[in-house]
Design a protein around this motif. Structure first.
Motif, PDB file in Angstrom:
ATOM      1  N   ARG A 421       0.873  -1.177   0.000  1.00  0.00           N
ATOM      2  CA  ARG A 421       0.000   0.000   0.000  1.00  0.00           C
ATOM      3  C   ARG A 421       0.908   1.225   0.000  1.00  0.00           C
ATOM      4  O   ARG A 421       1.745   1.372   0.894  1.00  0.00           O
ATOM      5  CB  ARG A 421      -0.926  -0.012   1.216  1.00  0.00           C
ATOM      6  CG  ARG A 421      -1.891  -1.183   1.263  1.00  0.00           C
ATOM      7  CD  ARG A 421      -2.646  -1.196   2.591  1.00  0.00           C
ATOM      8  NE  ARG A 421      -1.712  -1.324   3.716  1.00  0.00           N
ATOM      9  CZ  ARG A 421      -2.065  -1.201   5.001  1.00  0.00           C
ATOM     10  NH1 ARG A 421      -3.323  -0.932   5.317  1.00  0.00           N
ATOM     11  NH2 ARG A 421      -1.161  -1.336   5.958  1.00  0.00           N
ATOM     12  N   VAL A 422       0.732   2.072  -0.988  1.00  0.00           N
ATOM     13  CA  VAL A 422       1.710   3.121  -1.255  1.00  0.00           C
ATOM     14  C   VAL A 422       1.113   4.503  -1.067  1.00  0.00           C
ATOM     15  O   VAL A 422      -0.007   4.781  -1.521  1.00  0.00           O
ATOM     16  CB  VAL A 422       2.263   2.972  -2.693  1.00  0.00           C
ATOM     17  CG1 VAL A 422       3.076   4.186  -3.101  1.00  0.00           C
ATOM     18  CG2 VAL A 422       3.112   1.706  -2.802  1.00  0.00           C
ATOM     19  N   GLY A 423       1.876   5.373  -0.406  1.00  0.00           N
ATOM     20  CA  GLY A 423       1.604   6.797  -0.397  1.00  0.00           C
ATOM     21  C   GLY A 423       2.671   7.490  -1.226  1.00  0.00           C
ATOM     22  O   GLY A 423       3.867   7.223  -1.051  1.00  0.00           O
ATOM     23  N   THR A 451      -2.746   4.578  -2.321  1.00  0.00           N
ATOM     24  CA  THR A 451      -3.848   4.954  -1.433  1.00  0.00           C
ATOM     25  C   THR A 451      -3.949   6.448  -1.164  1.00  0.00           C
ATOM     26  O   THR A 451      -5.024   6.936  -0.806  1.00  0.00           O
ATOM     27  CB  THR A 451      -3.711   4.230  -0.085  1.00  0.00           C
ATOM     28  OG1 THR A 451      -2.495   4.634   0.548  1.00  0.00           O
ATOM     29  CG2 THR A 451      -3.691   2.722  -0.279  1.00  0.00           C
ATOM     30  N   LEU A 496      -0.413   8.116   7.635  1.00  0.00           N
ATOM     31  CA  LEU A 496       0.366   6.936   7.260  1.00  0.00           C
ATOM     32  C   LEU A 496      -0.287   5.630   7.686  1.00  0.00           C
ATOM     33  O   LEU A 496       0.254   4.556   7.409  1.00  0.00           O
ATOM     34  CB  LEU A 496       1.766   7.015   7.890  1.00  0.00           C
ATOM     35  CG  LEU A 496       2.637   8.208   7.481  1.00  0.00           C
ATOM     36  CD1 LEU A 496       3.966   8.181   8.228  1.00  0.00           C
ATOM     37  CD2 LEU A 496       2.875   8.213   5.980  1.00  0.00           C
ATOM     38  N   ILE A 499      -0.782   2.943   4.961  1.00  0.00           N
ATOM     39  CA  ILE A 499       0.331   2.950   4.004  1.00  0.00           C
ATOM     40  C   ILE A 499       1.439   2.019   4.503  1.00  0.00           C
ATOM     41  O   ILE A 499       1.775   2.028   5.699  1.00  0.00           O
ATOM     42  CB  ILE A 499       0.869   4.386   3.818  1.00  0.00           C
ATOM     43  CG1 ILE A 499      -0.156   5.236   3.052  1.00  0.00           C
ATOM     44  CG2 ILE A 499       2.203   4.389   3.095  1.00  0.00           C
ATOM     45  CD1 ILE A 499       0.200   6.704   3.008  1.00  0.00           C
ATOM     46  N   LEU A 502       6.170   4.725   1.718  1.00  0.00           N
ATOM     47  CA  LEU A 502       6.116   6.079   1.182  1.00  0.00           C
ATOM     48  C   LEU A 502       7.070   6.166  -0.004  1.00  0.00           C
ATOM     49  O   LEU A 502       8.232   5.769   0.102  1.00  0.00           O
ATOM     50  CB  LEU A 502       6.540   7.101   2.235  1.00  0.00           C
ATOM     51  CG  LEU A 502       5.453   7.755   3.091  1.00  0.00           C
ATOM     52  CD1 LEU A 502       6.091   8.683   4.117  1.00  0.00           C
ATOM     53  CD2 LEU A 502       4.467   8.531   2.241  1.00  0.00           C
ATOM     54  N   LYS A 532       7.748   2.564   8.443  1.00  0.00           N
ATOM     55  CA  LYS A 532       7.316   2.408   7.058  1.00  0.00           C
ATOM     56  C   LYS A 532       8.544   2.400   6.142  1.00  0.00           C
ATOM     57  O   LYS A 532       9.557   3.023   6.441  1.00  0.00           O
ATOM     58  CB  LYS A 532       6.388   3.554   6.633  1.00  0.00           C
ATOM     59  CG  LYS A 532       5.201   3.805   7.562  1.00  0.00           C
ATOM     60  CD  LYS A 532       4.209   2.662   7.547  1.00  0.00           C
ATOM     61  CE  LYS A 532       2.993   2.996   8.415  1.00  0.00           C
ATOM     62  NZ  LYS A 532       1.988   1.906   8.407  1.00  0.00           N
TER      63      LYS A 532
END
Length: 776
Positions: A421-423, A451, A496, A499, A502, A532
């Protein structure tokens, strides 16, 4: 009695002109005089080096050939091609077993031909075309992995696997297990190129020998190049060693290629020096070469550029099928440019091609004759040094077809973000080479869940120019955009929560006080605290990676416009700075940098082939970016630096400045690469809005000589000297960040003294910087 070197050179070229008849028959123009742009006398050393190598038993003989500007400039044979009871002299038309030169010249070039024809993609998985190759985790290997020797396959599988013919040998290869993770380690492997040759056969229905002949060698008029040379060529082939009691002459030396009936992707090609010169000239000609029948194009310029770009691997830099700078590069010498690409072969063959020098170099020998004990790599490198050092012309500037990190991530099948899951921290500069936004690419990527988005100063579209930017929603992706230049400048735990990783993809400008560095640093701290992952999609430094100029940021003066202790012009990419920040801020952070492909430290933006996108509202062209490190230093004082005009950072003025006086003063300093023109201008925004200003226009005359920071410091000392009662310096140190330099300016030191003080600490930074650098 020794002959004068000048006469030695004359005699050498008299012999050369006779041997160049062979080059003419191949369609290459032959030099009829001393090589253009070269010191002919230096080339006399080649004969001495070859004679020494032969006398030391490093080789029985060989052929040296080089050329530039569409001409063969040197072609000479030395020693013997056969020793023993019936010795034979080496001739310039000797046919050589090229050994691993087969890899780039036949196999990799054939693969690239299929790529440009739309029959393959470099990111294709091998199993898409060869499904039987899948067992034991090999189903994720791509075409590019094979070309870069990053497949994880063994260098050579057992000879026993080849004893029952090509079909059984292929079955054995399909059952091989990985010896290292795919894409992580460079491991030079013949197996990689055997698989690539099989790909050519499966996609086209033609074996590698037939396809390369039809699509490459025949169109180029390379009539003496191919696998399993006919009897008409065998009689002048250089023998290697004995097999079953007979000399291998026109018979491939490599045992696996021999077991594959002489046709393989890793070895088996035979050729002459003049034929290889034609191939080399084709590569220098961006895919085309002049032949006896006219111009022949076998590759597109884009294909050549892609094939010869710089790809970072675990042990150095490779091209697609080519060596550039790795442990295998001992035959390249020391003086080729960073753009050079080449390869060597086990039997004693070497080819290097340098687009910046417009030079190709061919060294062919049968160093394994008669007993396998010869060694020529260092000899070839020494001779190549002589050739390059004889050049008297400046290298030409070339475009290196750079791919930013997002393109590399895409070509690698998004491995770094698989099942994450990426920010994404980005703005309008986060784009692939073809202009597609990184957000769109990640949103459509398989096995990647994008996301949320995060934006820096100036917002997600890069158009805002105020200090408090609100959260918003991205029209293109429909995703929320969290502003990191508003209520918070660091991602919060709530942002976050959903996520895993990042990702940072923003184009930096190469200057310490540009705030995108700070946004990245704050996000790295947040990622470390939240455990993260942090991935940087790297991008070139537009100013290049060689110029490092102070003043250094003083300890204790860190701020959002000076996040970490760097010189004003740091010469680092955003990914390299990320590595520095992690180390110097002692962050417990899982950091991965997806490096650019093709970028070299000597490259400024105009050499990357990438489209310029204004990274912020007042950074509107590359000239302004180059001037920004110096002119930006003084914009916290009471002068206009052109904001509110069409030329920010190219103009400096104020109502109290006499433009003619200031221009005259600065031009008398004779600063390299720049001139100053008196102007008047009226900004429509920012300082002195709607007020007439006197000042200067800064003209960059020689970009390679420009030192923008020195220009800024010279301008500051001039303002203090000429307008001591008008120029207000109380905020000057905000971006300068260096008390010693600030005091030097405000105390009235001369410009040279201030400049020298600005260099304090830079040498120490240069000494510590290499541990963070990712590019040569």
């Amino acid at each position: 009695m020794m002959l004068d070197l000048r006469w030695t050179a004359v005699f050498a070229f008299a012999i050369l002109l006779i041997s160049l008849d062979e080059a003419r028959s191949q369609g290459l123009s032959a030099s009829t005089a001393a090589p253009v742009g070269m010191q002919t006398e230096r080339l006399a050393a080649i004969e001495g080096l070859m004679s020494e190598g032969i006398s030391q038993g490093r080789l029985p003989g060989g052929v040296v050939c080089f050329g530039r500007q569409g001409e063969v400039m040197y072609l000479e044979a030395f020693g013997n091609r056969q020793l023993g009871d019936a010795p034979e002299a080496m001739t310039v038309d000797t046919v050589f077993d090229l050994a691993s030169l087969t890899k780039p010249v036949a196999t990799a070039t054939s693969i690239m031909k299929l790529v440009e024809n739309g029959e393959l993609l470099l990111r294709d998985k091998v199993v898409d075309h060869l499904p039987e190759f899948a067992p034991y985790g090999k189903d994720e290997i791509t075409v590019q992995d094979l070309l870069l020797h990053e497949s994880g396959l063994i260098p050579d599988n057992a000879m026993a696997d080849y004893q029952n013919g090509p079909e059984v040998a292929w079955e054995k290869i399909c059952q091989l297990k990985l010896v290292s993770p795919i894409g992580e380690r460079f491991r030079y492997s013949d197996v990689n190129f055997i698989v690539l040759a099989k790909l050519v056969e499966r996609v086209t229905g033609k074996s590698i020998d037939v396809f390369s002949q039809d699509e490459l060698f025949a169109p180029l008029g390379m009539d003496e190049t191919g696998y399993n040379p006919p009897e008409s060529l065998k009689h002048r082939a250089a023998p290697t060693q004995k097999r079953d009691g007979d000399w291998m002459r026109g018979e491939v030396h490599d045992p696996r290629a021999h077991a594959l009936s002489g046709v393989a992707g890793h070895a088996g090609l035979f050729s002459t020096a003049t034929d290889i010169a034609v191939y080399a000239q084709m590569m220098l000609g961006n895919g085309s070469a002049d032949t006896a029948d006219g111009e022949a194009r076998v590759l597109s310029p884009a294909t050549v550029s892609k094939m010869t770009a710089a790809y970072r691997v675990s042990s150095g830099i490779r091209g697609l099928g080519w060596d550039k700078q790795t442990a295998y590069s001992s035959n390249r010498g020391d003086l080729l440019s960073s753009s050079a690409f080449g390869h060597g072969g086990f039997t004693g063959t070497v080819l290097w091609i340098d687009p910046e020098l417009d030079l190709f170099f061919v060294f062919l020998s049968n160093r394994v004759h008669p007993d396998g004990r010869g060694s020529v790599n260092h000899l070839a490198g020494k001779i190549l040094n002589v050739v390059v050092s004889s050049l008297v012309e400046q290298p030409r500037r070339v475009t290196h077809d750079v791919q930013p990190g997002i393109d590399v991530l895409l070509s690698n099948g998004f491995r770094a973000l698989a099942n994450q899951r990426v920010g994404l921290i980005t703005n309008h500069t986060g784009r692939s080479a073809d202009g597609t936004s990184t957000a769109s690419i990640l949103q459509s990527a398989p096995e990647v869940a994008l996301t949320a988005l995060f934006s820096p100063e100036h917002g997600i579209a890069g158009r805002l120019d105020h200090s408090n930017i609100a959260n918003t929603k991205d029209d293109q992706t429909g995703l929320p955009v969290f502003s990191l230049y508003g209520e918070t400048r660091r991602p919060t735990p709530e942002m976050l929560a959903e996520i895993d990783t990042l990702v940072f993809d923003i184009q930096d400008i190469g200057t310490r006080f540009y705030t995108y560095i700070s946004t990245m640093g704050e996000a790295m701290v947040a990622a470390a605290e939240a455990k993260k992952r942090f991935v940087v999609l790297d991008r070139p430094n537009p100013l290049g990676g060689l110029n490092v100029t102070g003043p250094m940021l003083d300890e204790g003066k860190e701020s959002f416009v000076g996040y970490t202790r760097l010189p004003v012009q740091h010469g680092m990419t955003i990914g390299e700075i990320a590595q520095l920040i992690r180390a110097e801020h002692d962050l417990d952070l899982d950091l991965e940098v997806i490096q650019c492909q093709g970028w070299q430290r000597s490259d400024s933006w105009d050499e990357t082939g990438l489209t310029w996108i204004n990274p912020s509202p007042n950074m509107r062209n590359l000239t302004q970016a180059f001037l920004y490190p110096g002119i930006g230093l003084i914009e916290t004082t009471n002068v206009s630096v052109g904001r509110g005009t069409d030329t920010p950072f190219e103009a400096v003025g104020a109502p109290w400045i006499d433009g003619r006086e200031l221009a005259r003063h600065l031009n008398e300093r004779e600063l390299p690469g720049v001139r100053f023109v008196p102007i008047q201008f009226t900004p429509d925004a920012s300082k002195y809005s709607d007020q007439l200003c006197g000042g200067i226009q800064i003209m960059v005359t020689e970009l390679d000589q420009l030192n923008a920071v020195r220009v800024g410091l010279e301008l500051a000392t001039a303002l203090h000297q000429l307008y001591p009662d008008d120029w207000q310096t109380k905020s000057l140190n905000r971006l300068l960040g260096n008390d010693q330099v600030y005091d030097s300016i405000t105390d009235g030191d001369d410009a040279m003294t201030t400049w020298m003080k600005s260099l304090s600490g830079v040498s120490q930074f240069r000494a510590s910087r290499p541990q963070y650098l990712l590019y040569e």
